[in-house]
Design a protein around this motif. Structure first.
Motif, PDB file in Angstrom:
ATOM      1  N   UNK A 140       1.841   9.410  -5.891  1.00  8.13           N
ATOM      2  CA  UNK A 140       2.382  10.749  -5.650  1.00  8.13           C
ATOM      3  C   UNK A 140       3.461  11.071  -6.681  1.00  8.13           C
ATOM      4  N   UNK A 141       4.247  10.064  -7.044  1.00  5.34           N
ATOM      5  CA  UNK A 141       5.258  10.271  -8.081  1.00  5.34           C
ATOM      6  C   UNK A 141       4.639  10.629  -9.417  1.00  5.34           C
ATOM      7  N   UNK A 142       3.541   9.951  -9.771  1.00  9.01           N
ATOM      8  CA  UNK A 142       2.847  10.263 -11.021  1.00  9.01           C
ATOM      9  C   UNK A 142       2.272  11.681 -10.991  1.00  9.01           C
ATOM     10  N   UNK A 143       1.703  12.048  -9.849  1.00  8.70           N
ATOM     11  CA  UNK A 143       1.152  13.401  -9.692  1.00  8.70           C
ATOM     12  C   UNK A 143       2.253  14.442  -9.832  1.00  8.70           C
ATOM     13  N   UNK A 144       3.392  14.189  -9.219  1.00 11.39           N
ATOM     14  CA  UNK A 144       4.523  15.118  -9.305  1.00 11.39           C
ATOM     15  C   UNK A 144       5.015  15.237 -10.740  1.00 11.39           C
ATOM     16  N   UNK A 145       5.068  14.121 -11.458  1.00  9.80           N
ATOM     17  CA  UNK A 145       5.473  14.143 -12.866  1.00  9.80           C
ATOM     18  C   UNK A 145       4.502  14.986 -13.693  1.00  9.80           C
ATOM     19  N   UNK A 146       3.215  14.821 -13.432  1.00 10.19           N
ATOM     20  CA  UNK A 146       2.204  15.599 -14.152  1.00 10.19           C
ATOM     21  C   UNK A 146       2.360  17.094 -13.866  1.00 10.19           C
ATOM     22  N   UNK A 147       2.600  17.440 -12.599  1.00 13.80           N
ATOM     23  CA  UNK A 147       2.784  18.844 -12.236  1.00 13.80           C
ATOM     24  C   UNK A 147       4.033  19.421 -12.890  1.00 13.80           C
ATOM     25  N   UNK A 148       5.106  18.636 -12.938  1.00  7.84           N
ATOM     26  CA  UNK A 148       6.341  19.092 -13.574  1.00  7.84           C
ATOM     27  C   UNK A 148       6.114  19.359 -15.060  1.00  7.84           C
ATOM     28  N   UNK A 149       5.405  18.464 -15.729  1.00  4.80           N
ATOM     29  CA  UNK A 149       5.091  18.680 -17.150  1.00  4.80           C
ATOM     30  C   UNK A 149       4.263  19.947 -17.329  1.00  4.80           C
ATOM     31  N   UNK A 150       3.314  20.152 -16.418  1.00  7.21           N
ATOM     32  CA  UNK A 150       2.474  21.351 -16.472  1.00  7.21           C
ATOM     33  C   UNK A 150       3.324  22.618 -16.394  1.00  7.21           C
ATOM     34  N   UNK A 151       4.288  22.633 -15.504  1.00  6.09           N
ATOM     35  CA  UNK A 151       5.171  23.793 -15.353  1.00  6.09           C
ATOM     36  C   UNK A 151       5.973  24.048 -16.626  1.00  6.09           C
ATOM     37  N   UNK A 187      -1.183  15.327 -18.648  1.00 10.01           N
ATOM     38  CA  UNK A 187      -2.194  14.898 -17.677  1.00 10.01           C
ATOM     39  C   UNK A 187      -2.411  13.392 -17.663  1.00 10.01           C
ATOM     40  N   UNK A 188      -1.732  12.689 -18.541  1.00 10.08           N
ATOM     41  CA  UNK A 188      -1.843  11.230 -18.538  1.00 10.08           C
ATOM     42  C   UNK A 188      -1.360  10.640 -17.203  1.00 10.08           C
ATOM     43  N   UNK A 189      -0.204  11.082 -16.660  1.00  7.76           N
ATOM     44  CA  UNK A 189       0.195  10.558 -15.346  1.00  7.76           C
ATOM     45  C   UNK A 189      -0.825  10.844 -14.249  1.00  7.76           C
ATOM     46  N   UNK A 190      -1.449  12.012 -14.271  1.00  8.27           N
ATOM     47  CA  UNK A 190      -2.457  12.332 -13.263  1.00  8.27           C
ATOM     48  C   UNK A 190      -3.654  11.399 -13.389  1.00  8.27           C
ATOM     49  N   UNK A 191      -4.118  11.171 -14.624  1.00 11.71           N
ATOM     50  CA  UNK A 191      -5.250  10.274 -14.829  1.00 11.71           C
ATOM     51  C   UNK A 191      -4.902   8.850 -14.403  1.00 11.71           C
ATOM     52  N   UNK A 233       0.830  -1.209   0.000  1.00 13.36           N
ATOM     53  CA  UNK A 233       0.000   0.000   0.000  1.00 13.36           C
ATOM     54  C   UNK A 233       0.863   1.256   0.000  1.00 13.36           C
ATOM     55  N   UNK A 234       1.942   1.221   0.778  1.00 12.03           N
ATOM     56  CA  UNK A 234       2.860   2.371   0.819  1.00 12.03           C
ATOM     57  C   UNK A 234       3.492   2.602  -0.539  1.00 12.03           C
ATOM     58  N   UNK A 235       3.911   1.519  -1.185  1.00 13.34           N
ATOM     59  CA  UNK A 235       4.516   1.628  -2.511  1.00 13.34           C
ATOM     60  C   UNK A 235       3.530   2.211  -3.519  1.00 13.34           C
ATOM     61  N   UNK A 236       2.294   1.733  -3.463  1.00 10.33           N
ATOM     62  CA  UNK A 236       1.260   2.238  -4.376  1.00 10.33           C
ATOM     63  C   UNK A 236       1.002   3.722  -4.123  1.00 10.33           C
ATOM     64  N   UNK A 237       0.942   4.086  -2.822  1.00 13.47           N
ATOM     65  CA  UNK A 237       0.681   5.483  -2.469  1.00 13.47           C
ATOM     66  C   UNK A 237       1.784   6.396  -3.013  1.00 13.47           C
ATOM     67  N   UNK A 238       3.030   6.000  -2.800  1.00 15.06           N
ATOM     68  CA  UNK A 238       4.135   6.838  -3.264  1.00 15.06           C
ATOM     69  C   UNK A 238       4.271   6.811  -4.788  1.00 15.06           C
ATOM     70  N   UNK A 239       3.872   5.727  -5.399  1.00 12.03           N
ATOM     71  CA  UNK A 239       3.867   5.670  -6.865  1.00 12.03           C
ATOM     72  C   UNK A 239       2.868   6.681  -7.433  1.00 12.03           C
TER      73      UNK A 239
END
Length: 531
Positions: free
Chosen positions: A27-38, A54-58, A19-25
């Motif tokens: 968050x990593x996808x969300x961070x990647x999406x935010x970085x692309x947005x910037x 936005x594919x990583x966010x979805x 569960x921890x791995x999934x949670x951080x994965x």
């Protein structure tokens, strides 16, 4: 017994680690999406990333509850906002006398609020998932929330996804019908289509449909852009010669009375230089005149004498004050004034859309520790009328600074008859940051939406000219004195967007609301069937 207990603990430990791995994965996808947005906005301008950002966010919200999805979306919005508009801290610290830690806190509060829109975006997706086909609803929901961001509570229509494509005019021409929202829709449609085709658990036929619809939408938009741009060069247009003056006045001395004459002399010198090009109109930036033009007799006379010597029309920014009836208080307006070649005052426009934190403080009770950053005298008030002015036979309008980010406001000036748009601004507040470039990029869409050329005068840059198709004709460097002159075409047509405004955005809002209602009805029906 001991073996059974040990096995149980091992299973629980492995489950927790998973569960921890999934949670951080996620968050990593969300961070990647935010970085692309910037990275899709200035100064990076990696606009191609917008089509997959936005594919990583979805992907991160798949198999999550609506509550979990909301947090992930909010986090993405928070990080993306901080990365794109961090420069508000510069204004607060340098000109608002706000301590650094309070400025950072204010940025976090602002980003947290704007992140709610991204949170709402993915929350809605999860709420209607498995009840309504999502492929077309994802871009519609996104556009509905972008539209809401321009009007609800804290109006801040910055960093719309569509703006990322300002350097790709073949894609952006649809804005003459849909506004910038149509380009945002197209970009999000591609993101949704790619996610559906690659990562979703829909049928193979549905995946193929998603790709076909996406490809057709892009092809139609690009085809329309090619058609419009190919005809642009064949038009015979009447032009007006406009000169813009960039005084490069340091914000720290702008309202210091000891530098008043220096500022006037700077603009006089630059205007005299560019007047040799015989422009029909010279434009100075927002609040270029560091005094009350209608009340300060001596500098007023200097301005009148100057414009007579230039023998052309002069449009400049300044302050106007009006007394409050029955009190000793007064209100000030951020205004633009038009002088004729003989020095007569022909027109005045009062800014209608004020800058948050600059001219007013949003959520004032919550942010009681922040004063307005502007050094304008008195409480800044908003104007109410989108004025159209005239120089010789040319009808034009001026929008001031932040107003140029509001599509529906700008189109009202054109709908009232303006054939040229002027933008005057002072982006010196935000220092050597991407703010000026981001602000300039949005102006290209105002040109396309109304098929109206734009001349832009900025205190420290970026000044320049934009044609009716959103193509940058000329632009200045930042933080240098500059004078630019260009023959820009007069508007010859009235676009669908100018006439009807944000109809496309309203359609997206209606679709989003309809999807929510349908999802609720479907859930209730299924609940009734189970009973």
């Amino acid at each position: 017994m001991e073996t059974s207990l040990s096995d149980s603990l091992t299973v629980q430990t492995e489950a927790t680690a998973e569960r921890t791995l999934v949670r951080w994965s996620r968050i990593g996808l969300v961070t990647l999406s935010a970085l692309c947005f910037i990275l899709i906005f200035p100064p990076f301008n990696l606009e191609a990333l917008a089509w997959v950002a936005f594919v990583p966010l979805l992907l991160s919200i798949r198999d999550t509850s609506p509550k979990e999805a909301f947090f992930l979306g909010w986090l993405s919005g928070l990080l993306g906002t901080i990365g794109t508009v961090y420069w508000v801290v510069v204004a607060m610290v340098s000109y608002g006398n706000v301590p650094s830690w309070l400025s950072v806190l204010s940025l976090l509060l602002m980003a947290s609020f704007l992140g709610l829109y991204s949170g709402a975006f993915v929350w809605l997706i999860r709420r209607i998932a498995a009840r309504i086909p999502l492929f077309l609803m994802i871009p519609a929901i996104w556009v509905a929330l972008e539209y809401a961001r321009a009007y609800l509570l804290f109006p801040f229509p910055w960093s719309y996804v569509g703006y990322s494509q300002y350097l790709t005019p073949i894609i952006t021409q649809i804005a003459d019908t849909t506004g910038v929202y149509g380009v945002s829709f197209l970009v999000m449609l591609v993101n949704a289509g790619l996610y559906a085709a690659v990562f979703s658990r829909i049928s193979r036929r549905a995946k193929q449909t998603a790709l076909i619809v996406t490809a057709c939408a892009v092809a139609i938009s690009a085809g329309y852009g090619e058609f419009v741009l190919s005809g642009a060069s064949r038009l015979e247009e009447k032009t007006v010669k406009v000169a813009v003056v960039q005084g490069n006045i340091d914000q720290g001395i702008k309202w210091n009375s000891a530098f008043k004459q220096h500022i006037l002399d700077t603009y006089a010198r630059l205007s005299t230089k560019i007047a040799k090009e015989k422009p029909d109109l010279i434009v100075w930036p927002e609040t270029a005149a560091p005094f009350l033009f209608l009340y300060d007799a001596e500098p007023q006379q200097q301005m009148i004498n100057l414009v007579r010597s230039l023998n052309t029309f002069l449009l400049f920014g300044g302050l106007q004050v009006t007394p409050v009836n029955g009190t000793r208080e007064y209100h000030s307006f951020n205004s633009a004034f038009l002088l004729s070649p003989n020095g007569g005052l022909l027109g005045q426009y009062n800014k209608m859309q004020l800058v948050p934190f600059g001219e007013y403080v949003p959520f004032k009770k919550l942010l009681f520790f922040i004063d307005r950053i502007t050094t304008a005298i008195g409480e800044v008030q908003a104007g109410t009328v989108p004025e159209v002015m005239q120089a010789n036979d040319t009808l034009f309008s001026v929008v001031i600074c932040f107003e140029s980010t509001f599509p529906n406001l700008v189109r009202k000036f054109v709908d009232r008859g303006a054939r040229v748009l002027l933008i005057i601004t002072n982006d010196a507040w935000y220092g050597r940051s991407p703010a000026a470039a981001q602000h300039f990029s949005m102006a290209t869409f105002r040109a396309i939406e109304n098929r109206t050329a734009i001349a832009r005068a900025a205190n420290t840059g970026i000044s320049g000219f934009i044609d009716p198709y959103g193509r940058i004709l000329q632009q200045s460097e930042e933080y240098v004195e500059a004078t630019l002159v260009h023959d820009i075409p007069l508007r010859t047509t009235t676009t669908f967007y100018t006439r009807h405004g944000d109809l496309f955005a309203w359609f997206c809002c209606a679709a989003a609301v309809g999807a929510i209602i349908a999802a609720i009805a479907t859930r209730r029906t299924r609940a009734g069937e189970r009973q």
